[in-house]
Design a protein around this motif. Structure first.
Motif: not given
Ligand SMILES: Cc1cc2nc3c(=O)[nH]c(=O)nc-3n(C[C@H](O)[C@H](O)[C@H](O)COP(=O)(O)OP(=O)(O)OC[C@H]3O[C@@H](n4cnc5c(N)ncnc54)[C@H](O)[C@@H]3O)c2cc1C
Length: 579
Positions: A22, A41-42, A49, A52, A61, A67, A114, A441
């Motif tokens: 995102a 970013e932390a 995801t 970590w 999945d 995806y 943050i 997502m």
């Molecule tokens: C094990 C697992 C499997 C998954 N499998 C699927 C799947 O198969 N299909 C699907 O659609 N989705 C899946 N998901 C959901 C997945 O989170 C999303 O698909 C997608 O990766 C989300 O992206 P994002 O950037 O929104 O959030 P994230 O990838 O969670 O990234 C958020 C980032 O923000 C950072 N952050 C958070 N708070 C702070 C702060 N206060 N200060 C600084 N940095 C911060 C975190 O360190 C992280 O790096 C899965 C999730 C997990 C945990």
């Protein structure tokens, strides 16, 4: 925040928190529009995801062809996925590739968490602070902090007395873990556990699985990407992507419009077998009534229970692995490779914590009511403080110093899952109240990023005005989120969708269940109506003001036969006047 900190704050148009998919796409999109942006970013790298969660067996999945980003045709064409469901290392390589290809890392500050964000009403800006006391002053704040990025704080009595390693699936060591020759215990049987258990079982001398609640899991049938998908995407990449997005779940699941309750047993069996053989989530779309009608849901439940019995040799273990406390699909189902068959291995044991509760950790391992279990290592696969966890952990204060925690005391309130009333110029990507975790997502992320970017571009044209969700529109949206889920059986489960896995968290169904396709159209209409439900200001002057949310979709394609159940549930919830 002290005056000196405010003075030292680094000025920036837009601060994006999080460098998962995102945050990365948001940065790219804002750059394209010439809007200044910085990401913090932390972690020490991109990928969120997939940065970590490095546990063994971690993989997506939803098929990787869907995806993955679709916003750039050249990116799509040059990246080749090795299998249907890419494993975590490949997903992380992909995230790095995207970051390098679009030169994103120069505007990402890593290792920066943050911890605070306060709205300064006088200057019309956010003052954002990090754990290391670094400050930014930004006009717009975008929380790309992830729906599943904060593990639950679960702890167990005596955990500190266990002297050997305890690993969390969500914070897995980069160098990996070799369990060869070890006695391992794993707590949890959600998606991360279901993916890692078969692999840990192959390494460990003995694996004990502690199960609180069994989940439904379908076989991935991972392998090479099906020819039909390769062909469909190669012949029309844009059409393939559009077909993914124009669905409730943001992926092509070929939802059947037939009702299980009106289909013959032979046809039901054929449909379910076909979808089971294809694998993954396809069985979710087998019939149009499984999410609503208990009898239809039971048919799918019975089918899966039979599949579990076929895979697990010991009938007692099969029985324990069969979900009983929630209807199929009301918790996020899992997708596995060899999960159930793993329980046939002589070195794997299942402990049912309902009949044999966990008492405490100790120097040897774990004691349950019935006996002691000794371990060399323990794995916690205990889930996430979903959807609100990352936002809640920031000291976030809007107009008048109102804390987000207070605003969300009874559950998260948002308008469209994009903004919060009283928190101007703050956007949440895949926030609560949006389809988010009920979808593929990446497609939900793309939709949100593009909507936010268009909104910021339109504000830039109006001398960088500020935007805020109106309280009335927020209330109307929260009601609509309830209307969308109430006809389904989803609220019946103690799921993380409901906040039920975190003690003390308010119970409220958090994602929007109306489907990505419907939701995208609502967001489009809201923008087309001059940002209906938002108040746009420049300083003290109001440039445009709408307190209503009227872009309700009609009930999306509900079969007539289901209307009585739906009406009854809406009436019971007070969302429809009694006849
Ligand atoms: C094990 C697992 C499997 C998954 N499998 C699927 C799947 O198969 N299909 C699907 O659609 N989705 C899946 N998901 C959901 C997945 O989170 C999303 O698909 C997608 O990766 C989300 O992206 P994002 O950037 O929104 O959030 P994230 O990838 O969670 O990234 C958020 C980032 O923000 C950072 N952050 C958070 N708070 C702070 C702060 N206060 N200060 C600084 N940095 C911060 C975190 O360190 C992280 O790096 C899965 C999730 C997990 C945990």
């Amino acid at each position: 925040m002290t005056a000196s900190k405010i003075q030292d704050a680094q000025p920036i148009d837009t601060l994006i928190v999080g460098a998962g998919f995102a945050g990365m796409y948001m940065l790219h999109k804002l750059r394209e529009l010439g809007i200044g942006a910085q990401v913090v970013e932390a972690g020490s790298g991109v990928g969120g995801t997939w940065y970590w969660n490095r546990y063994p067996g971690a993989r997506v999945d939803i098929q990787s062809l869907e995806y993955s980003f679709g916003f750039d045709a050249a990116l799509e064409a040059e990246w080749h996925w090795s299998e249907r469901y890419a494993p975590q290392p490949e997903l992380l390589r992909y995230a790095d590739h995207v970051a390098d290809r679009f030169d994103l890392k120069r505007d990402i500050q890593f290792n920066t968490r943050i911890t605070s964000a306060h709205w300064d009403n006088t200057e019309g800006r956010w003052l954002v602070g990090s754990e290391a006391d670094e400050f930014w002053a930004c006009r717009y704040l975008i929380l790309a902090t992830g729906c599943l990025s904060v593990p639950t704080d679960v702890t167990f009595p005596g955990i500190e007395t266990f002297p050997r390693p305890i690993y969390r699936t969500s914070r897995w060591p980069r160098e990996g873990v070799d369990f060869s020759g070890q006695r391992v215990g794993i707590i949890g049987t959600g998606s991360s556990a279901i993916q890692s258990i078969p692999i840990i079982a192959e390494q460990a001398v003995h694996l004990t699985v502690f199960q609180r609640t069994p989940n439904y899991s379908m076989p991935a049938h991972n392998g090479s990407i099906p020819d039909e998908d390769i062909h469909a995407r190669a012949s029309d990449p844009r059409g393939y992507r559009a077909a993914s997005k124009d669905t409730p779940g943001g992926f092509q699941n070929f939802g059947n419009t037939a009702l299980a309750t009106q289909t013959s047993p032979d046809e039901i069996r054929a449909e379910l077998e076909r979808r089971w053989a294809w694998g993954g989530f396809r069985i979710l779309g087998a019939f149009a009534d499984t999410a609503i009608a208990p009898a239809a849901n039971r048919i799918v439940h019975d089918f899966i229970a039979e599949k579990i019995r076929e895979q697990v040799a010991d009938p007692a273990v099969a029985e324990l692995l069969t979900p009983k406390d929630h209807p199929f699909g009301t918790k996020r189902p899992c997708v596995d490779t060899g999960y159930y068959a793993t329980f046939n291995r002589p070195n794997v044991e299942l402990i049912d914590l309902k009949s044999d509760p966990l008492v405490a950790f100790n120097a040897g391992g774990i004691t349950t009511a019935k006996r002691q279990h000794d371990f060399d290592a323990i794995v916690l696969a205990t889930g996430f403080d979903a959807m609100t966890g990352a936002i809640d952990r920031i000291d976030l204060r809007g107009v008048g110093g109102r804390k987000i925690k207070d605003h969300w005391a009874e559950g998260p309130r948002t308008y469209l899952g994009l903004m919060v009333a009283g928190f101007p110029n703050m956007f949440t990507i895949t926030g609560p109240g949006s389809p988010s975790v009920l979808t593929n997502m990446i497609n939900s992320i793309e939709q949100h990023v593009e909507w936010i970017a268009e909104c910021l571009a339109s504000l830039a044209k109006r001398q960088h005005a500020s935007i805020e969700a109106s309280a009335e529109a927020e209330t109307a949206w929260c009601r609509h989120v309830m209307e969308a889920v109430t006809p389904t059986m989803m609220p019946q489960a103690n799921s993380w969708y409901m906040g039920a896995n975190v003690p003390g968290k308010p119970r409220m169904f958090m994602p929007y269940a109306g489907g990505l396709h419907t939701y995208t159209e609502i967001c489009r209409q809201v923008a087309a109506k001059g940002y209906e439900g938002f108040v746009i200001r420049n300083g003290d002057s109001v440039l445009s003001e709408s307190h209503d949310f009227t872009s309700h979709p009609p009930m999306p394609d509900i079969p007539e036969a289901l209307m009585p159940i739906i009406i009854e549930r809406l009436m019971a919830a007070g969302l429809m006047p009694a006849a």
